[in-house]
Design a protein around this motif. Structure first.
Motif, short mmCIF file in Angstrom:
data_model
loop_
_atom_site.label_atom_id
_atom_site.label_comp_id
_atom_site.label_asym_id
_atom_site.label_seq_id
_atom_site.Cartn_x
_atom_site.Cartn_y
_atom_site.Cartn_z
N PRO A 271 0.54 -0.66 -0.25
CA PRO A 271 0.01 0.56 -0.20
C PRO A 271 1.21 1.43 0.09
N LEU A 272 0.26 1.88 -0.75
CA LEU A 272 0.82 3.38 -0.54
C LEU A 272 1.11 4.83 0.63
N ASP A 273 2.19 5.61 0.73
CA ASP A 273 1.84 6.12 1.83
C ASP A 273 1.16 6.64 2.34
N ARG A 274 0.52 6.90 3.45
CA ARG A 274 -0.51 7.13 4.55
C ARG A 274 -1.67 6.58 4.44
N ALA A 275 -1.65 5.19 3.69
CA ALA A 275 -2.39 4.36 3.68
C ALA A 275 -3.38 4.03 4.92
N THR A 276 -4.21 3.99 5.07
CA THR A 276 -4.77 3.10 5.77
C THR A 276 -5.28 1.98 6.77
N ILE A 277 -5.15 1.01 7.48
CA ILE A 277 -5.39 0.11 7.13
C ILE A 277 -6.09 -0.93 8.75
N LEU A 278 -7.04 -1.45 8.24
CA LEU A 278 -7.82 -2.39 9.32
C LEU A 278 -6.84 -3.51 9.79
N ALA A 279 -6.37 -3.29 11.25
CA ALA A 279 -5.63 -4.54 11.64
C ALA A 279 -6.71 -5.49 11.29
N GLY A 280 -6.29 -6.47 11.19
CA GLY A 280 -6.66 -8.41 10.48
C GLY A 280 -6.67 -8.61 9.50
N SER A 281 -7.58 -7.22 8.47
CA SER A 281 -7.49 -7.43 6.89
C SER A 281 -6.72 -7.50 6.05
N PRO A 282 -7.51 -8.99 5.61
CA PRO A 282 -6.24 -9.27 4.69
C PRO A 282 -5.37 -7.76 3.14
N PHE A 283 -4.13 -8.16 2.96
CA PHE A 283 -4.10 -6.99 2.27
C PHE A 283 -2.81 -7.61 1.70
N ASP B 130 12.70 -6.46 9.83
CA ASP B 130 13.61 -7.49 8.85
C ASP B 130 12.29 -7.89 8.10
N TYR B 131 11.75 -7.28 7.31
CA TYR B 131 10.18 -7.35 6.63
C TYR B 131 9.65 -8.68 7.35
N LYS B 132 10.19 -9.20 7.10
CA LYS B 132 9.41 -10.75 7.41
C LYS B 132 9.00 -10.79 8.73
N THR B 133 9.73 -10.86 9.43
CA THR B 133 9.15 -11.15 10.74
C THR B 133 8.43 -9.96 11.18
N VAL B 134 7.78 -8.93 11.01
CA VAL B 134 6.68 -8.26 10.60
C VAL B 134 5.55 -9.16 10.11
N LEU B 135 5.85 -8.70 9.27
CA LEU B 135 4.68 -8.76 8.08
C LEU B 135 4.45 -10.84 7.91
N GLY B 136 5.20 -11.00 8.14
CA GLY B 136 4.94 -12.90 8.30
C GLY B 136 5.61 -13.77 7.26
N LEU C 8 8.48 -6.98 -5.80
CA LEU C 8 8.61 -8.21 -4.99
C LEU C 8 7.06 -7.95 -4.29
N ILE C 9 6.24 -9.22 -4.16
CA ILE C 9 5.85 -9.18 -3.49
C ILE C 9 4.68 -10.32 -2.92
N ALA C 10 4.05 -10.12 -1.87
CA ALA C 10 3.40 -11.25 -1.29
C ALA C 10 1.95 -11.02 -0.61
N ARG C 11 1.67 -12.04 -0.83
CA ARG C 11 0.04 -12.12 -0.40
C ARG C 11 -0.34 -12.27 0.54
N ASP C 12 -1.79 -11.44 0.95
CA ASP C 12 -2.60 -11.84 2.39
C ASP C 12 -1.75 -11.69 3.37
N LEU C 13 -1.46 -10.71 3.60
CA LEU C 13 -0.90 -9.80 4.93
C LEU C 13 -1.74 -9.65 6.12
N VAL C 14 -1.29 -10.15 6.62
CA VAL C 14 -2.51 -9.68 8.03
C VAL C 14 -1.01 -8.73 8.56
#
Length: 585
Positions: free
Chosen positions: A25-37, A60-66, A87-93
């Protein structure tokens, strides 16, 4: 997002800059906690995976984004042109609210964006939400509908619209991620996902690849409701039900014209009530009138999934008494006819589809069915033809559509009166460049219609009547009527008259593929040629960038105030239904 940035500006996010290093998501994106993106990084050049470093809040992004993102060495565009690495990762929460700063570097390239991950309360504020969207609903439409429907005496309206008395209000910005201007796809998508996107995009961030289905996805409100609740979902529109606004409730595609696939996406989510036009995309390709390119019969698929089917007003009434819990109503192969044509003039395609329900009929049917669910519901109601008649500058039809839309608001208010746990939201997705200039008085002497336009004190008041008290004018071709004018159309002939023979067609294409004024109106007595001010590739009026008005009432309505972005509206909806992560101790 297709501008090639200079090296000096390579680290700056600019709307319209897909060739620059970009993070979704772009800068200043607002993301609902628990919502996949989906998470994606687009580099402007080919880079090596070992040179890529991505951190989230310093880790490291993998630690936070899983997840480990897939590395694409050469992402290709049209004609197999290499656009750069990705780079692309699907269905992050992200389950924890807070600010997330993403830092990306690869050689000389770098990018930093920050996301606002928010949560909601655990207790819903309202059991039901009725979200009513007047497509293209501008201030002039509201003012004109009020005057036409209620009348005005000595400068004061003789009555109020149903939407007038909703007690919370906000001004809403409608611009897209790539331009200040916008269309119905990305505007409604922002309302329904909490993420702004580009023109023509639904439920995705519009990336640089040509495939309209591989763009980074974000969750729609229908998906969030299915994930977090047992509520019912309803979609009502006078447009094709796979058109931009209704599609935004469920769909993920870069191209709103992917209507075949949008029907499939709607089937995947299975809203409990679906009412509108657009049956041509539900029928297999061999069925007369079908617009599909495959053999899928979605009429049968929905029927087999337990839906009661309705194809006209009578069948809709029957369907509401079946207690199946699910209704699929498709009342036209394309967009449904306007209220003026359907109820009064019998023009358009009314002869072919003579028993179409109106927006009020469909809203009542949807509420009757959805309210059977003790868990509550989310209902989206679109008055689509306000926009579809504003594009061809057919203002009488657009105003009558606004009156019908307001009557649907009245149905929602009647429901909320007996169901106070209901939030009502009424808004537009974008505006049109139209204003009420004054009146046109046929009784003024002479044949020059332009001289019959009254401005300032000469405008007086129009003389519409409503003898049967149905809220509609008895006729639109009264002797003194409202004069609406747009500042954003093609060359055309202004006739200063309602178009009683059928919807207005202001411009037609010539041999140069340019749109020129439709000479069918040239010889209407008093008609005036109007020089357009949009490119000659345009055949109708375009959307304006003006803010739209949002009004609301009921539990959660206090969240709407001041100036808001369309993506901010989703946050209030999500909070009202408590769609965030439930905290566990």
């Amino acid at each position: 997002m297709r501008m090639l940035l200079s090296a000096l500006a390579a680290t700056t996010i600019l709307a319209g800059a897909a060739q620059a290093t970009t993070v979704y998501p772009l800068d200043r994106a607002t993301i609902l906690a628990g919502s996949p993106f989906d998470f994606k990084v687009e580099f402007k050049s080919a880079v090596k995976p070992e040179d890529v470093k991505i951190t989230v809040n310093g880790q490291d992004y993998k630690t936070v984004l899983g997840k480990q993102a897939e590395f694409v060495a050469e992402e290709k565009g049209k004609d197999d042109k290499v656009l750069g690495s990705a780079l692309i990762a699907r269905d992050l929460v992200l389950p924890t609210e807070g600010a997330y700063t993403i830092e990306v570097t690869a050689g000389s390239e770098s990018k930093s964006v920050t996301w606002d991950v928010y949560n909601t309360g655990e207790t819903q504020k309202a059991k039901n939400i009725i979200f009513l969207l007047g497509d293209g609903l501008s201030v002039a439409h509201r003012t004109g509908a009020r005057i036409m429907s209620k009348g005005m005496t000595e400068g004061k309206a003789n009555g109020r619209l149903n939407m007038d008395d909703l007690d919370h209000m906000a001004f809403v910005g409608t611009s897209s991620t790539e331009a200040i201007a916008t269309d119905s796809a990305n505007t409604m998508s922002a309302y329904m996902t909490g993420h702004k996107t580009a023109v023509n995009a639904l439920g995705v961030y519009a990336d640089r690849t040509p495939d309209s289905f591989d763009d980074p996805k974000v969750e729609t409100i229908a998906e969030a409701i299915r994930r977090q609740t047992k509520k019912s979902i309803g979609i009502v529109s006078t447009a094709e039900i796979e058109d931009a606004t209704p599609a935004a409730v469920v769909a993920h595609t870069r191209k709103r014209g992917d209507k075949e696939q949008i029907v499939g996406m709607m089937f995947d989510v299975k809203p409990d009530v679906i009412l509108g036009g657009g049956s041509a995309y539900f029928l297999g390709k061999d069925v007369p009138g079908s617009k599909r390119k495959d053999d899928k019969d979605y009429i049968k698929l929905f029927h087999d999934a337990g839906y009661t089917l309705a194809t006209d007003k009578s069948e809709l009434q029957t369907a509401t008494g079946t207690n199946t819990g699910k209704i699929l109503g498709l009342f036209h192969t394309g967009n449904m006819d306007t209220a003026l044509d359907r109820e009064f003039l019998k023009k358009g395609t009314v002869e072919k589809f003579p028993n179409q329900p109106g927006l009020v009929d469909m809203t009542k049917a949807a509420l009757g069915e959805l309210s059977k669910n003790e868990e509550g519901f989310f209902l989206m109601v679109e008055g689509a033809n306000i926009d579809k008649m504003s594009h061809p500058l057919d203002w009488d039809r657009a105003l009558v559509e606004t009156i019908e839309f307001d009557k649907a608001v009245g149905v929602a208010r009647e429901f909320a009166a007996t169901h106070p746990d209901t939030l009502i939201v009424v808004t537009g997705d974008h505006a049109h460049g139209v204003s009420i200039i004054g009146t046109i008085d046929d009784e003024k002497p002479g044949t020059e219609m332009r001289e019959k336009v009254g401005t300032y004190a000469e405008a007086g008041f129009p003389n519409y009547t409503d003898e049967n008290k149905d809220g509609y004018p008895d006729k639109v071709d009264v002797t003194r009527r409202l004069f609406l004018s747009a500042n954003n159309g093609p060359d055309h002939y202004e006739t200063f008259r309602p178009k009683l023979d059928g919807p207005f067609v202001p411009a037609i294409q010539n041999e140069k593929k340019e749109y020129i004024a439709n000479e069918a109106y040239k010889d209407v007595p008093g008609a005036v040629f109007v020089q357009g001010n949009i490119p000659k590739s345009g055949d109708s009026g375009v959307h304006s960038v003006d803010d739209v008005v949002l009004q609301a009432a009921g539990p959660g309505a206090e969240g709407f105030k001041g100036y808001m972005e369309e993506s901010d509206i989703y946050r209030v909806l999500a909070d009202t239904l408590a769609l965030g992560v439930k905290q566990t101790n």
